[in-house]
Design an enzyme around this catalytic site. Structure first.
Site, PDB file in Angstrom:
ATOM      1  CG  ASP A  60       4.141  -0.520   4.091  1.00 51.64           C
ATOM      2  OD1 ASP A  60       3.390  -0.883   5.015  1.00 51.64           O
ATOM      3  OD2 ASP A  60       3.792  -0.518   2.881  1.00 51.64           O
ATOM      4  CG  HIS A  93      -0.957  -5.305  -0.488  1.00 56.40           C
ATOM      5  ND1 HIS A  93      -0.497  -6.327   0.299  1.00 56.40           N
ATOM      6  CD2 HIS A  93      -1.032  -4.212   0.311  1.00 56.40           C
ATOM      7  CE1 HIS A  93      -0.298  -5.870   1.537  1.00 56.40           C
ATOM      8  NE2 HIS A  93      -0.620  -4.593   1.563  1.00 56.40           N
ATOM      9  CG  HIS A 110      -1.871  -2.842   5.079  1.00 55.12           C
ATOM     10  ND1 HIS A 110      -0.539  -2.800   4.754  1.00 55.12           N
ATOM     11  CD2 HIS A 110      -1.942  -2.606   6.411  1.00 55.12           C
ATOM     12  CE1 HIS A 110       0.169  -2.567   5.856  1.00 55.12           C
ATOM     13  NE2 HIS A 110      -0.659  -2.448   6.880  1.00 55.12           N
ATOM     14  CB  VAL A 132      -2.810   5.096  -0.388  1.00 59.30           C
ATOM     15  CG1 VAL A 132      -3.130   5.186  -1.870  1.00 59.30           C
ATOM     16  CG2 VAL A 132      -4.073   5.248   0.448  1.00 59.30           C
ATOM     17  CB  THR A 180      -1.505   0.563  -6.296  1.00 54.57           C
ATOM     18  OG1 THR A 180      -0.929  -0.587  -5.672  1.00 54.57           O
ATOM     19  CG2 THR A 180      -1.674   0.292  -7.781  1.00 54.57           C
TER      20      THR A 180
HETATM   21  O1  G3H Z   1       1.229  -1.204   2.748  1.00 50.45           O
HETATM   22  C1  G3H Z   1       0.876  -0.559   1.756  1.00 50.45           C
HETATM   23  C2  G3H Z   1      -0.504  -0.575   1.250  1.00 50.45           C
HETATM   24  O2  G3H Z   1      -1.178  -1.655   1.768  1.00 50.45           O
HETATM   25  C3  G3H Z   1      -0.599  -0.298  -0.200  1.00 50.45           C
HETATM   26  O3  G3H Z   1      -1.710  -0.881  -0.839  1.00 50.45           O
HETATM   27  O4  G3H Z   1      -0.830  -0.447  -3.116  1.00 50.45           O
HETATM   28  O5  G3H Z   1      -3.079  -1.452  -2.777  1.00 50.45           O
HETATM   29  O6  G3H Z   1      -2.676   0.946  -2.219  1.00 50.45           O
HETATM   30  P1  G3H Z   1      -2.088  -0.432  -2.325  1.00 50.45           P
HETATM   31 ZN    ZN Z   2       0.192  -3.180   2.851  1.00 51.58          ZN
END
Ligand code: G3H
Ligand code: ZN
Length: 288
Positions: free
Chosen positions: A82, A180, A208, A231, A233
């Site tokens: 990622d 993010h 994202h 996802v 966080t």
């Molecule tokens: O690449 C990972 C995601 O974009 C995570 O986003 O932490 O806001 O869920 P998030």
């Molecule tokens: Zn991301």
């Protein structure tokens, strides 16, 4: 064999109008939770390691966790890098059995983003690894990558066809109003922009910043062409929140009961996201 390319999963999602949920993981507990939830929901999923996770755990452990899961998993899943920015990490991911990589060149000017992404695609495709690119810049912080609202820019639909054609990417991450990390207010997604992007290219589109987007908004994004929802966080909050609560309530001096609690909390979040994406049951028909 349950470890497959992300491209294979995304093609099925695109043809059947659902999204494959992609989850950031950090350790054994996350991997077990994501795979257990996917099996309970009979869903395909994508396990994502960020460069921060690779620094934390190291490639051999990241690879080992995914391949241990693949030995018994009853659902198809991909192992994805990622937001790869270091070319060294892209190459090492390919060597360590990842089935998909993201090259995040969103901080580069258009032609430079294309040039480096094309290089990654050329290398990855030789060994049948799929590549996700990014056009536009998603605000917020994820591990090492921090983008301020000023720096962020939404994906320009007029540049999409050229970007996809010149790079040869298999999937495209779009900036349409998500961020993010945690949102301050309710995120407003630019659906007109998404529809225009969808018109400009036929590659699967990736959203994202999947934490904190209202369910109805996610569903609408999927109906307009989003095939992968990232996802991170939400899982971190479930993991650490459940441990914090347990530690406050009782004195624990064995990590295993704590990690069991965390695993259950992560499973619950992952199952909800799988259903939100409409990915539940799809593992039965995907034919992997
Ligand atoms: O690449 C990972 C995601 O974009 C995570 O986003 O932490 O806001 O869920 P998030
Ligand atoms: Zn991301």
């Amino acid at each position: 064999m349950s470890l497959v390319s992300a491209s294979f999963l995304l093609q099925h999602a695109q043809a059947n109008t659902y999204a494959v949920p992609a989850f950031n993981f950090h350790d054994l507990v996350d991997v077990q939770a994501i795979i257990a939830a996917a099996e309970a929901e009979a869903a395909p999923v994508i396990l994502m390691a960020s460069e921060g996770t690779i620094r934390f755990a190291g490639f051999p452990y990241v690879e080992g966790l995914a391949y241990a899961a693949a030995q018994e998993a009853k659902i198809p899943f991909a192992l994805h890098l990622d937001h790869g920015r270091e070319l060294d990490n892209i190459i090492k991911s390919i060597r360590h059995g990842f089935t998909s990589v993201m090259f995040d060149g969103s901080h580069l000017v258009f032609d430079e983003n294309i040039r480096v992404t094309r290089w990654v695609v050329d290398v990855a495709h030789r060994v049948s690894i799929s590549v996700e690119g990014e056009l536009g810049q998603i605000p917020g912080a994820e591990d090492d990558i921090s983008v301020t609202a000023q720096e962020a820019g939404m994906t320009d639909p007029h540049l999409v066809a050229e970007y996809v054609e010149r790079t040869g990417v298999d999937a495209l991450a779009v900036a349409i109003g998500t961020a993010h990390g945690l949102y301050k207010g309710e995120p407003k997604l630019d659906f007109e922009r998404l529809a225009a992007i969808r018109k400009a290219t036929s590659v699967p589109l990736v959203l994202h910043g999947g934490t904190g987007i209202p369910d109805e908004t996610v569903r609408q994004a999927i109906s307009l062409g989003i095939c992968k929802l990232n996802v991170g966080t939400d899982l971190r909050l479930a993991y650490t929140g459940s441990i914090n609560r347990a530690v406050r309530e009782q004195e624990i001096n064995d990590p295993r009961p704590l990690l069991n609690i965390a695993r259950e909390a992560v499973i619950e979040v992952v199952r909800k996201k799988i259903r939100l994406c409409g990915a539940n049951g799809q593992a039965k028909v995907i034919g992997a």
